[in-house]
Write a protein that holds these residues in place. Structure first.
Motif, PDB file in Angstrom:
ATOM      1  N   PRO A  38       0.844  -1.057  -0.345  1.00 15.00           N
ATOM      2  CA  PRO A  38       0.117  -0.365  -0.198  1.00 15.00           C
ATOM      3  C   PRO A  38       0.914   1.367   0.183  1.00 15.00           C
ATOM      4  N   ASN A  39       1.826   1.206   0.750  1.00 14.89           N
ATOM      5  CA  ASN A  39       3.368   2.285   0.215  1.00 14.89           C
ATOM      6  C   ASN A  39       4.029   2.362  -1.043  1.00 14.89           C
ATOM      7  N   GLU A  40       3.575   1.644  -2.016  1.00 12.67           N
ATOM      8  CA  GLU A  40       4.275   1.565  -3.352  1.00 12.67           C
ATOM      9  C   GLU A  40       4.466   3.075  -3.776  1.00 12.67           C
ATOM     10  N   ARG A  41       5.540   3.393  -4.464  1.00 14.51           N
ATOM     11  CA  ARG A  41       6.121   4.792  -5.230  1.00 14.51           C
ATOM     12  C   ARG A  41       6.081   4.568  -6.415  1.00 14.51           C
ATOM     13  N   ASP A  42       5.521   6.032  -6.818  1.00 19.20           N
ATOM     14  CA  ASP A  42       6.069   5.852  -8.554  1.00 19.20           C
ATOM     15  C   ASP A  42       7.080   6.879  -8.958  1.00 19.20           C
ATOM     16  N   ASP A  43       7.498   7.614  -9.730  1.00 18.54           N
ATOM     17  CA  ASP A  43       8.329   7.934 -10.244  1.00 18.54           C
ATOM     18  C   ASP A  43       8.599   9.200  -9.662  1.00 18.54           C
ATOM     19  N   HIS A  44       7.422   9.771  -8.747  1.00 12.62           N
ATOM     20  CA  HIS A  44       7.676  11.123  -8.345  1.00 12.62           C
ATOM     21  C   HIS A  44       7.954  10.888  -6.669  1.00 12.62           C
ATOM     22  N   GLY A  45       7.655  10.037  -6.209  1.00 15.94           N
ATOM     23  CA  GLY A  45       7.404   9.402  -4.766  1.00 15.94           C
ATOM     24  C   GLY A  45       6.630   9.367  -3.962  1.00 15.94           C
ATOM     25  N   GLN A  46       5.503   9.320  -5.184  1.00 15.71           N
ATOM     26  CA  GLN A  46       4.273   9.941  -4.890  1.00 15.71           C
ATOM     27  C   GLN A  46       3.135   8.161  -4.565  1.00 15.71           C
ATOM     28  N   THR A  47       2.850   8.207  -3.403  1.00 20.21           N
ATOM     29  CA  THR A  47       2.404   6.743  -3.272  1.00 20.21           C
ATOM     30  C   THR A  47       0.956   6.267  -3.078  1.00 20.21           C
ATOM     31  N   PRO A  48      -0.540   5.623  -3.235  1.00 11.61           N
ATOM     32  CA  PRO A  48      -1.020   5.448  -3.488  1.00 11.61           C
ATOM     33  C   PRO A  48      -2.095   6.523  -2.799  1.00 11.61           C
ATOM     34  N   LEU A  49      -2.103   6.466  -1.379  1.00 12.19           N
ATOM     35  CA  LEU A  49      -2.201   7.760  -0.613  1.00 12.19           C
ATOM     36  C   LEU A  49      -2.571   9.005  -1.097  1.00 12.19           C
ATOM     37  N   SER A  50      -1.416   9.615  -1.210  1.00 15.48           N
ATOM     38  CA  SER A  50      -0.780  10.192  -2.047  1.00 15.48           C
ATOM     39  C   SER A  50      -1.216  10.986  -3.587  1.00 15.48           C
ATOM     40  N   ASP A  76       6.508  12.882  -0.920  1.00 18.27           N
ATOM     41  CA  ASP A  76       6.961  12.181  -2.045  1.00 18.27           C
ATOM     42  C   ASP A  76       9.079  12.872  -2.752  1.00 18.27           C
ATOM     43  N   ASN A  77       9.344  12.812  -3.144  1.00 21.87           N
ATOM     44  CA  ASN A  77      10.709  13.528  -3.931  1.00 21.87           C
ATOM     45  C   ASN A  77      10.809  15.406  -3.461  1.00 21.87           C
ATOM     46  N   TYR A  78       9.519  15.628  -3.776  1.00 23.32           N
ATOM     47  CA  TYR A  78       9.853  16.877  -3.265  1.00 23.32           C
ATOM     48  C   TYR A  78       9.319  17.567  -2.665  1.00 23.32           C
ATOM     49  N   GLY A  79       9.261  16.587  -1.161  1.00 17.84           N
ATOM     50  CA  GLY A  79       9.068  16.694   0.123  1.00 17.84           C
ATOM     51  C   GLY A  79       7.618  17.326   0.580  1.00 17.84           C
ATOM     52  N   ARG A  80       6.477  16.862  -0.322  1.00 19.72           N
ATOM     53  CA  ARG A  80       5.128  16.975  -0.088  1.00 19.72           C
ATOM     54  C   ARG A  80       4.717  15.909   0.306  1.00 19.72           C
ATOM     55  N   VAL A 111      10.593  20.250   0.039  1.00 17.96           N
ATOM     56  CA  VAL A 111      11.757  21.013  -0.076  1.00 17.96           C
ATOM     57  C   VAL A 111      12.429  22.396  -0.083  1.00 17.96           C
ATOM     58  N   ASP A 112      11.243  23.067  -0.740  1.00 14.77           N
ATOM     59  CA  ASP A 112      11.036  24.676  -0.637  1.00 14.77           C
ATOM     60  C   ASP A 112      10.368  25.360   0.581  1.00 14.77           C
ATOM     61  N   TRP A 113      10.679  23.882   1.499  1.00 12.91           N
ATOM     62  CA  TRP A 113      10.116  24.949   2.993  1.00 12.91           C
ATOM     63  C   TRP A 113       9.385  25.594   3.326  1.00 12.91           C
TER      64      TRP A 113
END
Length: 277
Positions: A38-50, A76-80, A111-113
């Motif tokens: 359920p926590n798998e990630r796509d190329d952007h680091g986003q999960t199904p929940l994201s 995700d990969n952008y800190g979101r 990543v941009d705080w």
């Protein structure tokens, strides 16, 4: 068992694709598989929940949150986070749900705080903004990597409702400066956001003649941008020096002349004439 499962767009597997599309029944079947993550990630680091949070598939979000081992606060990969994505999109019910889950950081930074609150402010999602303020778990005066506050962001975007809301919120400093030394009034003047600039000029402590790190004032920025109504509002305070020279050797009228804003030149000249009477 051991079969290769191809990835779709952005490296998404069937579980993520079903979550993004809101296919709750299909997702339920996939989650029943022994090797389902359920926590798998796509190329952007986003999960199904994201993905489901951003798309406002509340049923899918609830289903995923009920799964053992689910990470309710994926980054995700952008800190979101999932909460940040839902806040940006203004999905009130998803935000309410995620805020109620233990382990979800209401004030996470990317990543941009920038925080979930920041994104809600930027898109003028008033109900979501009030939800965050109501939790008491967010820093309403936070600054991003450039030193900008949510107030400065709202002023830049011309979101008058958000500016009004923030000015009425404890912990918000109307005179805070970013890394360039610019205030919310400065950003509103740069963009020519008349209503926001006029509101800020009524706030105690806001300096209409503040200088940024280059010695440039709101008046010089407004004159350079041909924002006549803002120039007039600043002059009418009686608290700006129209002949101020910044570090580049420019005045408001010099900027207006250089950019061929003749109406601004005339306004500044007329103002000087009146002041001399």
């Amino acid at each position: 068992d051991g079969a290769y499962i191809p990835r779709g767009v952005d490296g998404r597997r069937p579980l993520s694709l079903a979550a993004k599309a809101g296919y709750e029944s299909i997702l339920e079947l996939l989650l029943g598989a022994e090797r389902a993550d359920p926590n798998e990630r796509d190329d952007h680091g986003q999960t199904p929940l994201s993905l489901s949070s951003f798309m406002e598939h509340i049923g899918v979000v609830k289903l995923l949150l009920s799964v053992r081992g689910i990470n309710p606060d994926p980054i995700d990969n952008y800190g979101r986070s999932a909460l940040s994505l839902a806040a940006e999109a203004g999905h009130v019910n998803v935000v309410i749900l995620l805020l109620s889950i233990e382990g979800v950081d209401a004030d996470s930074r990317d990543v941009d705080w920038q925080s979930p609150f920041w994104f809600a402010i930027g898109n003028a999602h008033k109900e979501v903004v009030n939800l965050f303020i109501g939790t008491g778990r967010v820093d309403v005066g936070m600054t991003d990597n450039d030193g900008n506050t949510p107030l400065a962001w709202a002023a830049w975007k011309g979101n008058l409702d958000m500016v009004e809301l923030l000015l009425a919120t404890k912990g918000v400093n109307p005179s805070s400066r970013n890394n360039k030394g610019q205030t919310a009034l400065t950003t509103a003047s740069i963009k020519g956001n008349e209503a926001v600039a006029k509101l800020l000029l009524t706030i105690e402590g806001v300096d209409p003649d503040s200088k940024d790190n280059s010695g440039t004032t709101p008046l010089i920025f407004a004159a350079s941008g041909d924002h006549k109504a803002v120039v007039k509002a600043l002059l009418q305070t009686g608290r700006v020096y129209s002949h101020h020279i910044n570090d580049k050797g420019n005045t408001a009228i010099a900027e207006a002349l250089w950019n061929r804003h003749i109406d601004i030149v005339e306004l500044l000249n007329d103002w000087d004439d009146v002041r001399r009477l």
